[in-house]
Design a protein around this motif. Structure first.
Motif, short mmCIF file in Angstrom:
data_model
loop_
_atom_site.label_atom_id
_atom_site.label_comp_id
_atom_site.label_asym_id
_atom_site.label_seq_id
_atom_site.Cartn_x
_atom_site.Cartn_y
_atom_site.Cartn_z
N ASP A 235 100.12 60.43 36.42
CA ASP A 235 99.70 59.08 36.05
C ASP A 235 99.32 58.98 34.56
O ASP A 235 98.84 57.95 34.12
N GLY A 236 99.49 60.09 33.81
CA GLY A 236 99.12 60.10 32.40
C GLY A 236 97.62 60.21 32.18
O GLY A 236 97.13 60.03 31.07
N ARG A 237 96.90 60.51 33.23
CA ARG A 237 95.44 60.64 33.17
C ARG A 237 95.05 62.09 33.40
O ARG A 237 95.88 62.91 33.79
N LEU A 238 93.79 62.39 33.21
CA LEU A 238 93.28 63.72 33.53
C LEU A 238 92.72 63.69 34.94
O LEU A 238 92.25 62.65 35.41
N ASP A 239 92.75 64.82 35.61
CA ASP A 239 92.23 64.87 36.98
C ASP A 239 90.71 64.70 37.02
O ASP A 239 90.17 64.28 38.04
N GLN A 240 90.05 65.02 35.91
CA GLN A 240 88.60 64.86 35.80
C GLN A 240 88.28 64.28 34.43
O GLN A 240 89.04 64.46 33.48
N PRO A 241 87.15 63.60 34.29
CA PRO A 241 86.76 63.12 32.96
C PRO A 241 86.64 64.28 31.97
O PRO A 241 86.34 65.41 32.36
N LEU A 242 86.86 63.99 30.70
CA LEU A 242 86.67 65.00 29.66
C LEU A 242 85.21 65.44 29.62
O LEU A 242 84.91 66.62 29.44
N LEU A 243 84.32 64.49 29.75
CA LEU A 243 82.88 64.76 29.82
C LEU A 243 82.27 63.81 30.83
O LEU A 243 82.68 62.65 30.92
N GLU A 244 81.27 64.29 31.54
CA GLU A 244 80.51 63.40 32.42
C GLU A 244 79.20 64.05 32.81
O GLU A 244 79.01 65.26 32.65
N GLY A 245 78.30 63.21 33.28
CA GLY A 245 77.01 63.70 33.76
C GLY A 245 76.23 64.43 32.69
O GLY A 245 76.12 63.98 31.56
N GLU A 246 75.71 65.59 33.04
CA GLU A 246 74.87 66.35 32.12
C GLU A 246 75.64 66.91 30.94
O GLU A 246 75.05 67.29 29.94
N HIS A 247 76.98 66.96 31.02
CA HIS A 247 77.79 67.46 29.92
C HIS A 247 78.09 66.38 28.88
O HIS A 247 78.50 66.68 27.76
N PHE A 248 77.89 65.12 29.25
CA PHE A 248 78.11 64.01 28.32
C PHE A 248 76.98 64.00 27.29
O PHE A 248 75.82 64.20 27.62
#
Length: 118
Positions: A46-59
């Protein structure tokens, strides 16, 4: 509000009119005049990543750069150019709030555009 932000992206291949499947994407955190590599990933069907580049405590808040490896992508598809114009497209941006940041890329071998998506 720590832990509530996320960073996502997707890539659309405007030459073929399709999502850009299998494009390498690198995420860097920018520290003044140097960068720190955080993530390497590849786009899905779909041209997307399977997971966000950053999220939660890593954002985190700050300046980032997403490097889209478009030259490698078009070469793999067999787009033959005598003199390739684009290789790596860097998109540098700043996160200033703990919220969803979406950075899409529309790309062809000769040009690109990006915007803050939703």
């Amino acid at each position: 509000m720590a832990g509530t932000g996320r960073l996502t992206t997707h890539v659309l291949d405007t030459t073929h009119g399709t999502p850009a499947r299998g494009m390498r994407i690198d995420l860097f955190f920018v520290h003044g005049d140097h960068t720190h590599h955080l993530v390497e990933s590849y786009t899905n069907a779909d041209g997307r990543l399977d997971q966000p580049l950053l999220e939660g405590e890593h954002f985190q808040l700050g300046e980032f750069e997403i490097a889209f490896h478009v030259g490698q992508y078009f070469s793999r598809l067999g787009v033959e150019l005598e003199h390739p114009f684009l290789d790596v497209v860097p998109v540098r941006f700043t996160t200033s709030e703990h919220m969803h940041y979406h950075v899409p890329l529309l790309v062809s071998p000769f040009g690109y555009s990006t915007y803050r998506g939703s």
